[in-house]
Design a protein around this motif. Structure first.
Motif, PDB file in Angstrom:
ATOM      1  N   LEU A 173      52.812 130.472  52.983  1.00  0.00           N
ATOM      2  CA  LEU A 173      53.634 129.797  51.980  1.00  0.00           C
ATOM      3  C   LEU A 173      52.925 128.552  51.454  1.00  0.00           C
ATOM      4  CD1 LEU A 173      56.333 129.470  50.468  1.00  0.00           C
ATOM      5  CD2 LEU A 173      57.252 128.341  52.504  1.00  0.00           C
ATOM      6  N   THR A 174      52.352 127.769  52.361  1.00  0.00           N
ATOM      7  CA  THR A 174      51.643 126.554  51.949  1.00  0.00           C
ATOM      8  C   THR A 174      50.430 126.898  51.094  1.00  0.00           C
ATOM      9  OG1 THR A 174      52.359 125.408  53.955  1.00  0.00           O
ATOM     10  CG2 THR A 174      50.494 124.459  52.772  1.00  0.00           C
ATOM     11  N   SER A 175      49.713 127.970  51.440  1.00  0.00           N
ATOM     12  CA  SER A 175      48.547 128.386  50.650  1.00  0.00           C
ATOM     13  C   SER A 175      48.945 128.709  49.217  1.00  0.00           C
ATOM     14  CB  SER A 175      47.883 129.608  51.294  1.00  0.00           C
ATOM     15  OG  SER A 175      47.391 129.299  52.578  1.00  0.00           O
ATOM     16  N   LEU A 176      50.073 129.396  49.050  1.00  0.00           N
ATOM     17  CA  LEU A 176      50.550 129.722  47.703  1.00  0.00           C
ATOM     18  C   LEU A 176      50.997 128.462  46.962  1.00  0.00           C
ATOM     19  CD1 LEU A 176      52.548 132.989  48.492  1.00  0.00           C
ATOM     20  CD2 LEU A 176      50.423 132.817  47.181  1.00  0.00           C
ATOM     21  N   GLU A 177      51.622 127.534  47.670  1.00  0.00           N
ATOM     22  CA  GLU A 177      52.046 126.276  47.040  1.00  0.00           C
ATOM     23  C   GLU A 177      50.834 125.463  46.590  1.00  0.00           C
ATOM     24  OE1 GLU A 177      56.254 125.511  49.446  1.00  0.00           O
ATOM     25  OE2 GLU A 177      54.358 124.769  50.268  1.00  0.00           O
ATOM     26  N   ALA A 230      47.899 126.705  45.741  1.00  0.00           N
ATOM     27  CA  ALA A 230      47.353 127.388  44.566  1.00  0.00           C
ATOM     28  C   ALA A 230      48.154 127.044  43.314  1.00  0.00           C
ATOM     29  CB  ALA A 230      47.345 128.898  44.799  1.00  0.00           C
ATOM     30  N   ALA A 231      49.480 126.973  43.457  1.00  0.00           N
ATOM     31  CA  ALA A 231      50.331 126.628  42.316  1.00  0.00           C
ATOM     32  C   ALA A 231      50.092 125.189  41.872  1.00  0.00           C
ATOM     33  CB  ALA A 231      51.796 126.835  42.681  1.00  0.00           C
ATOM     34  N   ALA A 232      49.916 124.286  42.841  1.00  0.00           N
ATOM     35  CA  ALA A 232      49.656 122.883  42.506  1.00  0.00           C
ATOM     36  C   ALA A 232      48.322 122.734  41.787  1.00  0.00           C
ATOM     37  CB  ALA A 232      49.683 122.033  43.773  1.00  0.00           C
ATOM     38  N   GLU A 233      47.321 123.494  42.225  1.00  0.00           N
ATOM     39  CA  GLU A 233      46.017 123.452  41.557  1.00  0.00           C
ATOM     40  C   GLU A 233      46.143 123.921  40.108  1.00  0.00           C
ATOM     41  OE1 GLU A 233      43.878 125.918  44.226  1.00  0.00           O
ATOM     42  OE2 GLU A 233      43.117 124.252  45.442  1.00  0.00           O
ATOM     43  N   ALA A 234      46.943 124.969  39.899  1.00  0.00           N
ATOM     44  CA  ALA A 234      47.158 125.465  38.538  1.00  0.00           C
ATOM     45  C   ALA A 234      47.898 124.427  37.696  1.00  0.00           C
ATOM     46  CB  ALA A 234      47.950 126.774  38.584  1.00  0.00           C
ATOM     47  N   ILE A 249      46.451 115.254  43.386  1.00  0.00           N
ATOM     48  CA  ILE A 249      45.161 115.534  44.023  1.00  0.00           C
ATOM     49  C   ILE A 249      45.144 114.979  45.444  1.00  0.00           C
ATOM     50  CG2 ILE A 249      42.695 114.986  43.958  1.00  0.00           C
ATOM     51  CD1 ILE A 249      42.890 115.102  40.895  1.00  0.00           C
ATOM     52  N   ALA A 250      45.669 113.753  45.611  1.00  0.00           N
ATOM     53  CA  ALA A 250      45.713 113.159  46.953  1.00  0.00           C
ATOM     54  C   ALA A 250      46.614 113.968  47.881  1.00  0.00           C
ATOM     55  CB  ALA A 250      46.205 111.713  46.859  1.00  0.00           C
ATOM     56  N   ASP A 251      47.773 114.414  47.347  1.00  0.00           N
ATOM     57  CA  ASP A 251      48.694 115.219  48.156  1.00  0.00           C
ATOM     58  C   ASP A 251      48.055 116.556  48.536  1.00  0.00           C
ATOM     59  OD1 ASP A 251      51.439 115.864  49.208  1.00  0.00           O
ATOM     60  OD2 ASP A 251      51.289 117.432  47.693  1.00  0.00           O
ATOM     61  N   LEU A 252      47.330 117.156  47.583  1.00  0.00           N
ATOM     62  CA  LEU A 252      46.651 118.425  47.864  1.00  0.00           C
ATOM     63  C   LEU A 252      45.638 118.262  48.985  1.00  0.00           C
ATOM     64  CD1 LEU A 252      45.875 120.227  44.482  1.00  0.00           C
ATOM     65  CD2 LEU A 252      47.266 121.036  46.367  1.00  0.00           C
ATOM     66  N   ARG A 253      44.920 117.148  48.959  1.00  0.00           N
ATOM     67  CA  ARG A 253      43.903 116.904  49.985  1.00  0.00           C
ATOM     68  C   ARG A 253      44.547 116.889  51.371  1.00  0.00           C
ATOM     69  NH1 ARG A 253      41.261 111.660  48.549  1.00  0.00           N
ATOM     70  NH2 ARG A 253      40.483 112.899  46.825  1.00  0.00           N
ATOM     71  N   GLU A 254      45.698 116.215  51.481  1.00  0.00           N
ATOM     72  CA  GLU A 254      46.386 116.139  52.771  1.00  0.00           C
ATOM     73  C   GLU A 254      46.941 117.499  53.179  1.00  0.00           C
ATOM     74  OE1 GLU A 254      49.346 113.130  52.642  1.00  0.00           O
ATOM     75  OE2 GLU A 254      47.931 111.493  52.222  1.00  0.00           O
ATOM     76  N   ARG A 255      47.508 118.234  52.217  1.00  0.00           N
ATOM     77  CA  ARG A 255      48.104 119.526  52.546  1.00  0.00           C
ATOM     78  C   ARG A 255      47.033 120.541  52.941  1.00  0.00           C
ATOM     79  NH1 ARG A 255      52.884 121.689  48.970  1.00  0.00           N
ATOM     80  NH2 ARG A 255      53.264 122.666  50.984  1.00  0.00           N
ATOM     81  N   ARG A 256      45.888 120.509  52.243  1.00  0.00           N
ATOM     82  CA  ARG A 256      44.797 121.411  52.627  1.00  0.00           C
ATOM     83  C   ARG A 256      44.357 121.130  54.058  1.00  0.00           C
ATOM     84  NH1 ARG A 256      42.118 120.063  47.617  1.00  0.00           N
ATOM     85  NH2 ARG A 256      42.460 121.640  46.015  1.00  0.00           N
ATOM     86  N   SER A 257      44.229 119.840  54.372  1.00  0.00           N
ATOM     87  CA  SER A 257      43.782 119.462  55.712  1.00  0.00           C
ATOM     88  C   SER A 257      44.763 119.952  56.773  1.00  0.00           C
ATOM     89  CB  SER A 257      43.622 117.943  55.793  1.00  0.00           C
ATOM     90  OG  SER A 257      43.264 117.547  57.091  1.00  0.00           O
ATOM     91  N   ALA A 258      46.063 119.726  56.538  1.00  0.00           N
ATOM     92  CA  ALA A 258      47.074 120.159  57.506  1.00  0.00           C
ATOM     93  C   ALA A 258      47.109 121.676  57.623  1.00  0.00           C
ATOM     94  CB  ALA A 258      48.449 119.625  57.090  1.00  0.00           C
ATOM     95  N   ASN A 259      46.956 122.368  56.494  1.00  0.00           N
ATOM     96  CA  ASN A 259      46.991 123.835  56.525  1.00  0.00           C
ATOM     97  C   ASN A 259      45.767 124.401  57.236  1.00  0.00           C
ATOM     98  OD1 ASN A 259      48.897 125.791  55.774  1.00  0.00           O
ATOM     99  ND2 ASN A 259      47.584 126.558  54.136  1.00  0.00           N
ATOM    100  N   ASP A 260      44.625 123.733  57.072  1.00  0.00           N
ATOM    101  CA  ASP A 260      43.421 124.166  57.791  1.00  0.00           C
ATOM    102  C   ASP A 260      43.605 124.006  59.300  1.00  0.00           C
ATOM    103  OD1 ASP A 260      42.137 124.845  55.486  1.00  0.00           O
ATOM    104  OD2 ASP A 260      40.953 123.008  55.334  1.00  0.00           O
TER     105      ASP A 260
END
Length: 620
Positions: A557-561, A563-567, A589-600
């Motif tokens: 779910l987070t991965s899809l979110e 991807a949507a945020a990037e779009a 962009i800052a939020d994406l950075r944190e979410r990517r890190s947590a999802n990884d």
């Protein structure tokens, strides 16, 4: 000059760390420490700490720490020697006098700086005279305003070959000192002559604003090379220079980002357009020293390279050189203008908004690495897949930091797993290709995530209620799967939740994402219920705990979110961008950075749990 340790300890004993730091940071007492906002990058929650007992400060957001000397070096951009001198005066500590050799060396360096400064003023004055008319015309053609020319101290080197020599001689400078400063040259058996002739002069300044040398731009096609730099000398080292660092530093610290472009005049154009945290590298080769300087300014600098082949090759070279130096929180983002233009052309075409839009399309270093290794890769045999995997393993092994190395290994293995799986099975009933391509496999990945998400929702119905709001809002690109998602939500939120009541109209989608029980003519089960989702997530065959299934659902779910945020960022960056929109994009962009890190991190945990489950049932 070296200082004895006892002298440095004496200075630190007289000046508490909180006293020195407190002049620049608003500190509040927090137990035995002091706490405040980072002075090196923007943040809302204090993560900067000072401990007087240890005589040290710690900035967890900027990944920096040190003593009072290091703080002044970082904050003011001064040398260690200058920091010691300043704090010694404040503490009333007498510094030892340097020996005669040290005094002579320091005087020579000061004299070289003075020669270069006199040269810079000469070029500035020459630009205003009649001989500088062609250079002024070129500057006007580039669209640079008079105040910009003054700010960046642009000048003109006269077409005569001895004008600078005559000027500096009149100031009492010897020809030998001119040569050592790199502004005059003398070839064998020939008289001295000016190093720069008939060119636009761009001063190269250190992070305090002091001129160290020049980059000279040709004004006609017959001048070769196009850019001529000061020769390496005692005070000028090309690999140690970031153009405009002294202006960009405070803006980089306040905004949390810095953008590095290729050309010096690209920097001038961006600055004039109002984009201030911008620096330039001398050519496309970014050295290890450049990396450290960029990371000093921001944790994830954006490398803005020309969109041509040379720019992309430069990015790929930088990836290889950067891998050994990566550390938690420090990496690079890469932006390439979609039109193939350079930064100046982007600004000329659309101003600051266009530049911000292109920066917003930047991709992380791991994506550049992935594309470089997979774009031309063939993965149609086990041997070729193994070769690709080994190339990645060898590259990841060069990463010096253990935590980053583990994170890269997990992320790349996850991508390879999805890539190999997608490439080895037919999509949508189509005949399998004999030579699967990387691009075809990647195109299928987002659709596979949507099917997995909905398949897990059917497998674990309690997840629909737990993640209801997020499941409602996540983007589902396939219309029939979007409708199926809405049907699941309707049934889950009805008075009597029962997914077995899914209507016949949604039976095809149910078969696609989860799989109904299938029997042969004799009534024997040939495919159990849920076989489709188990193909997508084979570990379900071993009946993992619902907690594990829920974590896979959360990650998908987070991965899809993401991807949507990037779009969304790409879409918002494509139009007119005002300050409010820019702030929103930067926040995203800052939020994406944190979410990517947590999802990884979640993926890392899932990978380990999956490995343990396979070991528990005896599968290697």
């Amino acid at each position: 000059m070296k200082f004895p340790p006892h002298l440095l300890d004496e200075i630190k004993a007289r000046l508490p760390c909180s006293t020195v730091v407190g002049r620049y940071v608003q500190l509040k007492k927090a137990g035995r420490e002091y706490r405040g906002l980072s002075p090196f990058q923007a943040e809302k929650t204090p993560s900067f700490y000072v401990n007087d007992q240890k005589g040290a400060w710690f900035d967890f957001s900027a990944n920096k720490n040190g003593d009072i000397f290091k703080f002044l070096q970082e904050k003011l951009g001064i040398s260690f020697f200058e920091a010691v001198e300043q704090l010694a005066r404040e503490a009333g500590v007498d510094l030892p006098k340097p020996d005669q050799r040290t005094i002579a060396d320091e005087k020579k360096v000061r004299d070289l700086h003075e020669v270069v400064e006199l040269t810079c003023r000469f070029y500035e004055d020459e630009l205003k005279l009649s001989g500088g008319e062609a250079c002024r015309a070129y500057i006007k053609k580039r669209g640079f305003l008079p105040e910009t020319v003054k700010e960046f101290r642009l000048g003109y080197a006269p077409a005569t070959k001895t004008a600078l020599i005559a000027h500096l001689k009149g100031k009492g400078v010897s020809v030998e000192m001119m040569i050592e400063a790199g502004v005059v040259r003398q070839d064998e058996d020939k008289p001295p002559r000016d190093y720069f002739v008939g060119r636009l002069m761009i001063p190269m300044q250190d992070r305090t604003g002091r001129v160290l040398g020049f980059s000279a731009r040709a004004l006609s096609a017959d001048q070769i090379p196009k850019y001529l730099n000061t020769a390496e000398c005692e005070i000028f080292h090309k690999g140690h220079m970031l153009y405009n660092q002294h202006r960009a530093m405070k803006h980089a610290h306040s905004s949390g980002t810095v953008v590095a472009v290729e050309g010096h005049l690209d920097v001038v154009a961006a600055w004039q357009a109002g984009f201030l945290p911008v620096v330039g590298v001398m050519g496309t080769a970014i050295t290890e020293r450049h990396m450290d300087m960029l990371w000093y300014m921001a944790p994830e600098p954006v490398i803005f390279l020309d969109g041509d082949k040379a720019g992309k090759l430069a990015a790929e070279r930088l990836v290889t050189n950067a891998l050994p130096k990566l550390r938690p929180g420090n990496s690079f983002t890469f932006a390439f203008p979609t039109s193939g233009k350079d930064a100046d052309e982007v600004v000329q075409a659309g101003g600051r908004e266009a530049l911000v839009a292109e920066i917003g399309k930047g991709v992380p270093l791991v994506d550049i690495l992935w594309r470089r290794e997979t774009d031309a890769a063939k993965i149609d045999t086990p041997e070729r897949r193994a070769a690709l995997e080994k190339r990645f393993d060898d590259l990841i092994e060069t990463i010096g930091n253990l935590a980053v190395r583990k994170a890269y290994r997990t992320a790349i293995r996850s991508r390879l797993s999805s890539l190999f799986w997608q490439a080895s099975r037919p999509q949508g009933g189509e005949k399998r290709m004999d030579k699967p391509t990387i691009s075809a496999a990647l195109d299928a990945m987002e659709s596979a995530k949507e099917r997995l998400l909905l398949g897990l929702a059917v497998e674990y119905p309690e997840l629909i209620d737990r993640y209801g709001d997020r499941l409602t809002n996540v983007r589902i690109t396939k219309p029939h799967l979007d409708a199926f998602r809405n049907e699941l939500l309707r049934l889950a939120w009805s008075d009597k939740p029962d997914l077995s009541a899914i209507g016949d109209a949604f039976a095809p989608a149910l078969r696609e994402v989860h799989g109904e029980e299938e029997k042969d003519e004799a009534g024997h089960v040939i495919r159990p219920r849920g076989h489709a989702v188990r193909v997508m997530l084979p570990l379900l065959r071993y009946s993992p705990s619902p907690v594990y299934g829920g974590q896979v659902f959360e990650h998908t779910l987070t991965s899809l979110e993401i991807a949507a945020a990037e779009a969304e960022i790409a879409e918002e960056s494509s139009g007119q961008i005002d300050e409010a929109t820019e702030r929103r994009i930067m926040a995203l962009i800052a939020d994406l950075r944190e979410r990517r890190s947590a999802n990884d991190e979640l993926l890392k945990s899932l990978t380990e749990d999956g490995r343990n489950l396979r070991m528990a049932i005896g599968e290697n």
